[in-house]
Enzyme design. Structure first.
Site, PDB file in Angstrom:
ATOM      1  N   ARG A  53       0.856  -1.206   0.000  1.00 29.79           N
ATOM      2  CA  ARG A  53       0.000   0.000   0.000  1.00 29.79           C
ATOM      3  C   ARG A  53       0.879   1.239   0.000  1.00 29.79           C
ATOM      4  NH1 ARG A  53      -1.466   1.872   4.491  1.00 29.79           N
ATOM      5  NH2 ARG A  53      -2.223  -0.071   5.396  1.00 29.79           N
ATOM      6  N   TYR A 105     -15.835  16.854 -16.010  1.00 31.93           N
ATOM      7  CA  TYR A 105     -16.156  15.429 -15.983  1.00 31.93           C
ATOM      8  C   TYR A 105     -17.277  15.211 -14.952  1.00 31.93           C
ATOM      9  CZ  TYR A 105     -15.634  10.437 -15.336  1.00 31.93           C
ATOM     10  OH  TYR A 105     -15.880   9.098 -15.250  1.00 31.93           O
ATOM     11  N   ASP A 177      -6.770  19.127 -14.516  1.00 27.54           N
ATOM     12  CA  ASP A 177      -7.071  17.789 -15.026  1.00 27.54           C
ATOM     13  C   ASP A 177      -6.614  17.766 -16.486  1.00 27.54           C
ATOM     14  OD1 ASP A 177      -8.270  15.568 -16.208  1.00 27.54           O
ATOM     15  OD2 ASP A 177     -10.084  15.691 -14.987  1.00 27.54           O
ATOM     16  N   LYS A 202      -7.648   6.736 -19.422  1.00 26.58           N
ATOM     17  CA  LYS A 202      -7.917   7.218 -20.771  1.00 26.58           C
ATOM     18  C   LYS A 202      -6.645   7.095 -21.622  1.00 26.58           C
ATOM     19  CE  LYS A 202     -11.721   7.960 -18.623  1.00 26.58           C
ATOM     20  NZ  LYS A 202     -12.062   9.212 -17.998  1.00 26.58           N
TER      21      LYS A 202
HETATM   22  C1  LIG Z   1     -12.562   9.675 -16.754  1.00 27.82           C
HETATM   23  C2  LIG Z   1     -12.215  11.016 -16.268  1.00 27.82           C
HETATM   24  C3  LIG Z   1     -12.049  11.285 -14.897  1.00 27.82           C
HETATM   25  C4  LIG Z   1     -12.245  10.230 -13.839  1.00 27.82           C
HETATM   26  O1  LIG Z   1     -11.294   9.234 -13.924  1.00 27.82           O
HETATM   27  P1  LIG Z   1     -11.574   7.686 -13.543  1.00 27.82           P
HETATM   28  O2  LIG Z   1     -10.321   7.035 -13.905  1.00 27.82           O
HETATM   29  O3  LIG Z   1     -12.762   7.247 -14.329  1.00 27.82           O
HETATM   30  O4  LIG Z   1     -11.882   7.665 -12.065  1.00 27.82           O
HETATM   31  C5  LIG Z   1     -11.692  12.573 -14.532  1.00 27.82           C
HETATM   32  N1  LIG Z   1     -11.521  13.549 -15.452  1.00 27.82           N
HETATM   33  C6  LIG Z   1     -11.688  13.337 -16.763  1.00 27.82           C
HETATM   34  C7  LIG Z   1     -11.484  14.450 -17.734  1.00 27.82           C
HETATM   35  C8  LIG Z   1     -12.043  12.066 -17.222  1.00 27.82           C
HETATM   36  O5  LIG Z   1     -12.219  11.871 -18.538  1.00 27.82           O
END
Ligand SMILES: *Cc1c(COP(=O)(O)O)cnc(C)c1O
Length: 387
Positions: A53, A105, A177, A202
């Site tokens: 962890r 998101y 982000d 992604k």
């Molecule tokens: C998918 C996504 C998230 C969340 O991420 P997860 O891996 O699904 O928890 C946050 N921001 C953006 C822009 C995303 O496309």
């Protein structure tokens, strides 16, 4: 990062990021250390690992890779993008204020409003295209500014350097982000951000086989706090997932080139299609803040949204359900092209009045261009739009 590595191009960095030849065997690929615990030579005497962890050698390699991709010293891996965002929010106290872009998101907005508002954190949602709107919401209680650029699903662009300049002299951290742009196209830390977050699920993973999140920062003190939350909450990825992402990252630069050129091809096709109303893609010359995108991004990405002249859910549903190459699915950034309807799918958790106010229209369709041949993607959309 040593000095030679600092001078490398991004494609080279992506291939080698985080990876060191295994000392024991010479393996060029990072071994997958499927071990929860590590044997100590004497009490407190160990080889740097105690319990997975806290840290694991495969995850360490990936965390180094994350840092190298964003050109900084500190990277952290989480079990999902939302777990990474959660770690950032845990740095806040009741009464602290957050300024956030209003086009987010869906899960990020849900985490902010359904969990952290209840803990006494105050959120101001503003138009991220308008730096003055951020300035208006800024006060001495502001501790965090949270931005996506391009945004999801409206592809809105924020001038990150201008926001960072605005925050000079304030205690607020700027977190970006960077999921849509990826470090192949945009480096928020160089533009003045304090923290970069990725849904690794992604583009960084890139193959639709892992859910993971990342945080990167240049600031050792910020890293220390986030690392403590990572260990306290334990939302960490397993070694096999870390290995898959280490592999995925090697082709990030190559993949992004194809995602971007397919994005351009789709934008070109859709803008001239009679059934299409608006095309939202930052590479279009008439797109708001196109000049900012051209300045702060190396290319415009493979994410694109569009609306139909027949602005109904039924018309959008027909298009989404008729494609053959584009798969109807949430998520994005994988090698395969995806199509989805934000109002009913990814952004269903955004209340309808908020959706309407934002411009998430009934017929809004979002596509994630994969790395297939552009001609096949165009042909697929053409047949879906004429259905
Ligand atoms: C998918 C996504 C998230 C969340 O991420 P997860 O891996 O699904 O928890 C946050 N921001 C953006 C822009 C995303 O496309």
């Amino acid at each position: 990062m040593n000095d030679v590595k600092k001078k490398l191009g991004f494609g080279t960095i992506a291939v080698h990021a985080g990876v060191e030849v295994d000392q024991q065997t010479g393996a060029i690929m990072t071994p997958v250390y499927m071990s929860s615990t590590f044997v100590q030579d004497a009490i407190g005497v160990h080889k740097g690992y105690e319990y997975s962890r806290s840290s694991n050698p495969t995850r360490d390699a990936l965390e180094r890779a994350f840092a190298e991709l964003e050109g900084c010293d500190h990277g952290l891996a989480f079990s999902s993008g939302l777990a990474a965002i959660d770690a950032v929010l845990k740095t806040l106290k009741p009464g602290d204020e957050v300024i956030s872009g209003d086009d987010l998101y869906g899960g990020t907005r849900r985490l902010f409003t359904s969990l952290y508002e209840g803990y006494g954190i105050i959120f101001h949602f503003v138009d991220p295209q308008d730096v003055a709107a951020v300035g208006k919401a800024l006060n001495e209680k502001t501790k965090l500014v949270w931005l996506e650029t391009p945004t999801n699903p409206l592809m809105r662009i924020t001038d990150l350097r201008a926001v960072a300049d605005l925050l000079q002299g304030h205690k607020a951290l700027l977190a970006v982000d960077n999921t849509f742009a990826t470090p192949a196209l945009q480096h928020p830390l160089e533009l003045g951000a304090d923290i970069v977050m990725h849904s690794v699920t992604k583009y960084l993973g890139g193959h639709s086989d892992v859910v993971m999140g990342a945080l990167m920062t240049r600031d050792a003190a910020v890293d220390e706090v986030l690392r403590t939350h990572q260990n306290n909450s334990g939302a960490v990825p397993g070694p096999m997932d870390c290995f898959l992402v280490l592999r995925g990252i090697k082709t990030l630069n190559l993949r992004m080139k194809q995602h971007c050129s397919n994005g351009a091809a789709m934008a070109d096709f859709l803008t001239s299609h009679p059934a299409v109303d608006k095309v939202l893609w930052p590479g279009l010359a008439n797109f708001r803040n196109h000049d900012v995108a051209a300045r702060q991004m190396a290319d415009f990405g493979g994410m694109l949204s569009f609306t139909l002249k027949d602005d109904t859910v039924a018309a959008a549903r027909k298009v989404c359900e008729t494609t053959a190459v584009f798969a109807l699915a949430e998520s994005l950034g994988g090698v395969e092209s995806l199509i989805e309807h934000p109002a009913l799918m990814t952004h269903a958790s955004v209340p309808e009045p908020a959706r309407n106010a934002l411009g998430i229209a009934n017929s809004l369709i979002r596509i994630s261009c994969g790395i297939e041949d552009a001609e096949d993607l165009v042909a697929d959309l053409r047949q879906a739009l004429s259905a």
